[in-house]
Design an enzyme around this catalytic site. Sequence first.
Site, PDB file in Angstrom:
ATOM      1  N   SER A 124       0.830  -1.200   0.000  1.00  9.05           N
ATOM      2  CA  SER A 124       0.000   0.000   0.000  1.00  9.05           C
ATOM      3  C   SER A 124       0.864   1.250   0.000  1.00  9.05           C
ATOM      4  CB  SER A 124      -0.859  -0.025   1.265  1.00  9.05           C
ATOM      5  OG  SER A 124      -1.405   1.239   1.512  1.00  9.05           O
ATOM      6  N   TYR A 150      -2.253  -1.113  10.606  1.00 13.29           N
ATOM      7  CA  TYR A 150      -2.474  -1.640   9.255  1.00 13.29           C
ATOM      8  C   TYR A 150      -1.275  -1.272   8.363  1.00 13.29           C
ATOM      9  CZ  TYR A 150      -3.925  -1.332   4.386  1.00 13.29           C
ATOM     10  OH  TYR A 150      -3.942  -1.422   3.016  1.00 13.29           O
ATOM     11  N   LYS A 154       1.911  -3.641   6.498  1.00 10.19           N
ATOM     12  CA  LYS A 154       2.352  -3.614   5.086  1.00 10.19           C
ATOM     13  C   LYS A 154       3.862  -3.376   5.026  1.00 10.19           C
ATOM     14  CE  LYS A 154      -1.650  -4.326   3.216  1.00 10.19           C
ATOM     15  NZ  LYS A 154      -1.932  -5.626   2.604  1.00 10.19           N
TER      16      LYS A 154
HETATM   17  C1  WQD Z   1      -9.999   9.210   0.830  1.00  8.02           C
HETATM   18  C2  WQD Z   1     -10.286  10.680   1.091  1.00  8.02           C
HETATM   19  C3  WQD Z   1     -10.804  11.221   3.366  1.00  8.02           C
HETATM   20  C4  WQD Z   1     -14.597   9.121   3.703  1.00  8.02           C
HETATM   21  C5  WQD Z   1      -7.054   4.430   3.004  1.00  8.02           C
HETATM   22  C6  WQD Z   1      -5.857   3.690   3.499  1.00  8.02           C
HETATM   23  C7  WQD Z   1      -5.097   3.100   2.370  1.00  8.02           C
HETATM   24  C8  WQD Z   1      -5.981   2.194   1.569  1.00  8.02           C
HETATM   25  C9  WQD Z   1      -7.197   2.939   1.117  1.00  8.02           C
HETATM   26  C10 WQD Z   1      -7.025   0.115   2.271  1.00  8.02           C
HETATM   27  C11 WQD Z   1      -9.655  11.202   2.378  1.00  8.02           C
HETATM   28  C12 WQD Z   1     -11.978  11.487   2.452  1.00  8.02           C
HETATM   29  C13 WQD Z   1     -13.413   9.635   3.219  1.00  8.02           C
HETATM   30  C14 WQD Z   1     -15.662  10.033   3.972  1.00  8.02           C
HETATM   31  C15 WQD Z   1     -14.276  11.857   3.239  1.00  8.02           C
HETATM   32  N1  WQD Z   1      -6.276   1.083   2.413  1.00  8.02           N
HETATM   33  N2  WQD Z   1     -13.245  10.965   2.978  1.00  8.02           N
HETATM   34  N3  WQD Z   1     -15.453  11.358   3.722  1.00  8.02           N
HETATM   35  O1  WQD Z   1      -7.577   7.352   3.720  1.00  8.02           O
HETATM   36  O2  WQD Z   1      -6.797   7.874   1.370  1.00  8.02           O
HETATM   37  O3  WQD Z   1      -6.635   5.566   2.244  1.00  8.02           O
HETATM   38  O4  WQD Z   1      -7.844   3.569   2.211  1.00  8.02           O
HETATM   39  O5  WQD Z   1      -7.697  -0.687   2.251  1.00  8.02           O
HETATM   40  O6  WQD Z   1      -4.014   2.408   2.844  1.00  8.02           O
HETATM   41  O7  WQD Z   1      -5.046   4.572   4.236  1.00  8.02           O
HETATM   42  O8  WQD Z   1      -8.850   6.448   1.693  1.00  8.02           O
HETATM   43  O9  WQD Z   1     -11.195   6.340   0.981  1.00  8.02           O
HETATM   44  O10 WQD Z   1     -10.673   6.489   3.456  1.00  8.02           O
HETATM   45  O11 WQD Z   1     -10.297   8.480   2.010  1.00  8.02           O
HETATM   46  O12 WQD Z   1     -14.151  13.075   3.028  1.00  8.02           O
HETATM   47  O13 WQD Z   1     -16.733   9.646   4.442  1.00  8.02           O
HETATM   48  O14 WQD Z   1     -11.701  10.826   1.261  1.00  8.02           O
HETATM   49  O15 WQD Z   1     -10.702  12.237   4.331  1.00  8.02           O
HETATM   50  O16 WQD Z   1      -9.212  12.492   2.142  1.00  8.02           O
HETATM   51  P1  WQD Z   1      -7.418   6.930   2.332  1.00  8.02           P
HETATM   52  P2  WQD Z   1     -10.328   6.862   2.058  1.00  8.02           P
END
Ligand code: WQD
Length: 339
Positions: A124, A150, A154
Amino acid sequence: MAILLTGAAGFIGSHTAVELLNAGKEIVVADNLSNAEETAVENIRKITGKDFPFYKADIMDENAMDRVFEEQDIQSVIHFAGYKAVGESVEKPIMYYENNLGTTISLLKSMRKFGCSRIIFSSSATVYGDRNPIPYREDMQTGIGITNPYGWTKYMIERILTDAAAADPDLSVVLLRYFNPIGAHESGLIGEKPNGIPNNLMPYITQTAAGIREKLTIFGNDYPTEDGTCERDFIHVVDLAKGHLAACEYADEHKGTEIFNLGTGHPVSVLELVNAFIRANGVDVPYTFGPRREGDLPAYYADATKAKEVLGWEAEKTIEDMCRDSWRWECHCRSLSEE
Ligand code: WQD
């Protein structure tokens, strides 16, 4: 000779299974279905019209894995199986370390016993931590400022695999660093199925559009980005799946450890994604701006040149494709739950 996919009933594994089968590869699937459903396995068969052995087995169970290697002619392994919820990993770190590291170690032991010497691992972008400049390149230092167990699993598994390859000249290790996979297969039959309230952005968007959630909260609009919301490298899961096919072919020809980013190389903001979703599907997604979410980085994306130059792979699908396919999958899930 077959490719063993651990965790292939899950989101990325199931799409990779489809792409491998479509490319004429033989596969064997092992999954304990702890966070996935057997219908995903059936739907891989339905989409491709091809059959393959499925073992409902815990990857940490070395005897069960030995049996798979005994019964099947496994040439390489793609190791998807693992826990993946960032928040849960903070609450249950031991469970995450035990499962994610344990599955990898038991797999490596079985592989060695049966002379299987190629492994592709689902890593990741989180291993880049919070200090590296963007875009992230594979040769940057990892492990500084990782904020959750998590992410550490990785990082540690990358270390374990790299050390294993350094000690065994026959071993071929490919570490694939995923950015933000979204989308679903265009058939609408496989996709991401979060448990309970989604943490990740796209499932939250689709569930809001479907009326299951009242509104989406966009976490922060005061970041130092163009529109103030976070920027991520969203990649269509089918493109990501095709990256695994390229990685398998690379592992067939090379020994040692190699690392590839699998991203598009282009940042898209949270707000841009929400608006693209509304446009692509002609549905409403009520949203509001809320405070920043702890631990979020303002922006990150991949430098995707290495995968293009070495693997001959690059992401092809657009943000519109990702939005359309995610919505088709959500509609498929809704229609099943209403039956
Ligand atoms: C993306 C953006 C949130 C939800 C994580 C892990 C990564 C991978 C994928 C896997 C951010 C914003 C989110 C919401 C929002 N892991 N958001 N409202 O955090 O980039 O990555 O997931 O399985 O290792 O770290 O992904 O989709 O959670 O968020 O505004 O209700 O969307 O703040 O900026 P992230 P995400």
